[in-house]
Design a protein around this motif. Structure first.
Motif, mmCIF file in Angstrom:
data_model
loop_
_atom_site.group_PDB
_atom_site.id
_atom_site.type_symbol
_atom_site.label_atom_id
_atom_site.label_comp_id
_atom_site.label_asym_id
_atom_site.label_seq_id
_atom_site.Cartn_x
_atom_site.Cartn_y
_atom_site.Cartn_z
ATOM 1 N N ARG A 110 48.283 82.517 -0.554
ATOM 2 C CA ARG A 110 49.744 82.389 -0.661
ATOM 3 C C ARG A 110 50.226 80.947 -0.760
ATOM 4 N N MET A 111 49.368 79.976 -0.418
ATOM 5 C CA MET A 111 49.739 78.563 -0.522
ATOM 6 C C MET A 111 49.193 77.923 -1.794
ATOM 7 N N GLY A 112 48.443 78.685 -2.598
ATOM 8 C CA GLY A 112 47.894 78.162 -3.845
ATOM 9 C C GLY A 112 46.476 77.626 -3.714
ATOM 10 N N ASN A 113 45.862 77.815 -2.550
ATOM 11 C CA ASN A 113 44.482 77.358 -2.354
ATOM 12 C C ASN A 113 43.511 78.383 -2.913
ATOM 13 N N VAL A 114 42.408 77.890 -3.446
ATOM 14 C CA VAL A 114 41.369 78.786 -3.955
ATOM 15 C C VAL A 114 40.598 79.307 -2.751
ATOM 16 N N SER A 115 40.619 80.611 -2.553
ATOM 17 C CA SER A 115 39.922 81.170 -1.399
ATOM 18 C C SER A 115 38.578 81.790 -1.779
ATOM 19 N N GLN A 116 38.407 82.118 -3.063
ATOM 20 C CA GLN A 116 37.131 82.711 -3.460
ATOM 21 C C GLN A 116 36.969 82.634 -4.970
ATOM 22 N N LEU A 117 35.716 82.461 -5.397
ATOM 23 C CA LEU A 117 35.344 82.526 -6.811
ATOM 24 C C LEU A 117 34.294 83.613 -6.952
ATOM 25 N N ASN A 118 34.383 84.390 -8.022
ATOM 26 C CA ASN A 118 33.439 85.476 -8.236
ATOM 27 C C ASN A 118 33.139 85.567 -9.737
ATOM 28 N N TRP A 119 31.872 85.387 -10.067
ATOM 29 C CA TRP A 119 31.477 85.488 -11.473
ATOM 30 C C TRP A 119 31.382 86.955 -11.876
ATOM 31 N N MET A 120 32.138 87.326 -12.911
ATOM 32 C CA MET A 120 32.054 88.670 -13.487
ATOM 33 C C MET A 120 30.964 88.675 -14.562
ATOM 34 N N ARG A 121 30.873 87.560 -15.277
ATOM 35 C CA ARG A 121 29.801 87.335 -16.264
ATOM 36 C C ARG A 121 29.458 85.865 -16.195
ATOM 37 N N ALA A 122 28.360 85.568 -15.552
ATOM 38 C CA ALA A 122 27.973 84.173 -15.333
ATOM 39 C C ALA A 122 27.130 83.669 -16.503
ATOM 40 N N PRO A 123 27.403 82.448 -16.938
ATOM 41 C CA PRO A 123 26.529 81.851 -17.960
ATOM 42 C C PRO A 123 25.278 81.287 -17.272
ATOM 43 N N SER A 124 24.465 82.181 -16.746
ATOM 44 C CA SER A 124 23.331 81.781 -15.916
ATOM 45 C C SER A 124 22.253 81.013 -16.685
ATOM 46 N N HIS A 125 22.285 81.047 -18.003
ATOM 47 C CA HIS A 125 21.311 80.274 -18.787
ATOM 48 C C HIS A 125 21.642 78.766 -18.744
ATOM 49 N N VAL A 126 22.863 78.429 -18.284
ATOM 50 C CA VAL A 126 23.256 77.024 -18.117
ATOM 51 C C VAL A 126 23.898 76.851 -16.727
ATOM 52 N N PRO A 127 23.076 76.809 -15.678
ATOM 53 C CA PRO A 127 23.623 76.732 -14.322
ATOM 54 C C PRO A 127 24.487 75.493 -14.079
ATOM 55 N N GLU A 128 24.197 74.406 -14.817
ATOM 56 C CA GLU A 128 25.023 73.198 -14.659
ATOM 57 C C GLU A 128 26.455 73.443 -15.132
ATOM 58 N N VAL A 129 26.634 74.303 -16.135
ATOM 59 C CA VAL A 129 27.975 74.655 -16.606
ATOM 60 C C VAL A 129 28.675 75.527 -15.555
ATOM 61 N N MET A 130 27.937 76.454 -14.974
ATOM 62 C CA MET A 130 28.517 77.281 -13.916
ATOM 63 C C MET A 130 29.036 76.398 -12.772
ATOM 64 N N ARG A 131 28.197 75.455 -12.349
ATOM 65 C CA ARG A 131 28.608 74.558 -11.253
ATOM 66 C C ARG A 131 29.823 73.728 -11.647
ATOM 67 N N GLU A 132 29.849 73.268 -12.907
ATOM 68 C CA GLU A 132 30.971 72.438 -13.368
ATOM 69 C C GLU A 132 32.269 73.247 -13.456
ATOM 70 N N ILE A 133 32.183 74.480 -13.899
ATOM 71 C CA ILE A 133 33.375 75.337 -13.937
ATOM 72 C C ILE A 133 33.894 75.562 -12.521
ATOM 73 N N GLU A 134 33.010 75.891 -11.600
ATOM 74 C CA GLU A 134 33.422 76.100 -10.207
ATOM 75 C C GLU A 134 34.053 74.824 -9.633
ATOM 76 N N ARG A 135 33.422 73.677 -9.891
ATOM 77 C CA ARG A 135 33.955 72.402 -9.404
ATOM 78 C C ARG A 135 35.332 72.138 -10.001
ATOM 79 N N THR A 136 35.493 72.423 -11.283
ATOM 80 C CA THR A 136 36.760 72.199 -11.980
ATOM 81 C C THR A 136 37.873 73.061 -11.373
ATOM 82 N N VAL A 137 37.568 74.322 -11.103
ATOM 83 C CA VAL A 137 38.575 75.224 -10.520
ATOM 84 C C VAL A 137 38.964 74.740 -9.124
ATOM 85 N N ARG A 138 37.967 74.428 -8.303
ATOM 86 C CA ARG A 138 38.267 73.976 -6.928
ATOM 87 C C ARG A 138 39.029 72.643 -6.929
ATOM 88 N N ALA A 139 38.687 71.751 -7.852
ATOM 89 C CA ALA A 139 39.369 70.452 -7.925
ATOM 90 C C ALA A 139 40.819 70.594 -8.383
#
Length: 178
Positions: A110-139
């Protein structure tokens, strides 16, 4: 004159009679006097109840979304990520082949904070991209607060180019044909 001298002595009968008469008169007057009016009781001072402690004021969110559904909020979330990453957004139509495509669910409180991320379809062949997307969302937090819904979970598709730039499906400019 003899009588005057006799009454001036402290033990004279006249003097004693006058003393007794004076005392009796005083007692009689005291008995007949009206008693003093009763004093009204002193007012009871009741302190007012203590003021309730001020409620801790929660900080108000600086960004607000009036979206009434997760689908509406998805646009606010995508715009917010674009604003925070303007230099990383792929300009124009994307090439026909993407380096990575991922589907990410983001839960915003309710304050706009990210409380959870959940991959529905993860680009697991490029884990560095997954980490960067997660970092980007949290940042990018805090996101616009979903004031009409209280909290929201929305889903968006991340289209990642090999250059490291991206578009979100919600705001994509499309893909070029070969």
């Amino acid at each position: 004159m003899t009588q005057h001298i006799a009454s001036s002595r402290p033990d004279s009968p006249v003097r004693r009679a006058l003393g007794w008469m004076g005392a009796a008169t005083a007692a009689l007057l005291a008995a007949c006097a009206t008693p003093p009016a009763p004093q009204p009781p002193a007012p009871v001072v009741v302190a007012p109840p203590p003021a309730p402690a001020p409620a801790a004021q929660e900080p108000q969110p600086s960004l607000v979304s009036q979206a009434a559904s997760p689908l509406e909020y998805r646009k606010d979330g995508a715009r917010h990520i674009y604003e925070r990453n303007a230099n990383r957004i792929y300009k124009g139509q994307l090439p026909p082949l993407m380096h990575a495509v991922g589907v990410l669910q983001v839960e915003v409180d309710r304050m706009g904070n990210v409380s959870q991320l959940n991959w529905m379809r993860a680009p697991s062949h490029v884990p560095e991209v997954m980490r960067e997307i997660e970092r980007t969302v949290r940042a990018a937090a805090p996101f616009p607060a979903p004031v009409r819904m209280g909290r929201v979970t929305y889903t968006d598709v991340w289209l990642w180019d090999k250059s490291g730039n991206f578009q979100l499906d919600t705001l994509t400019e499309g893909q070029r044909r070969k």
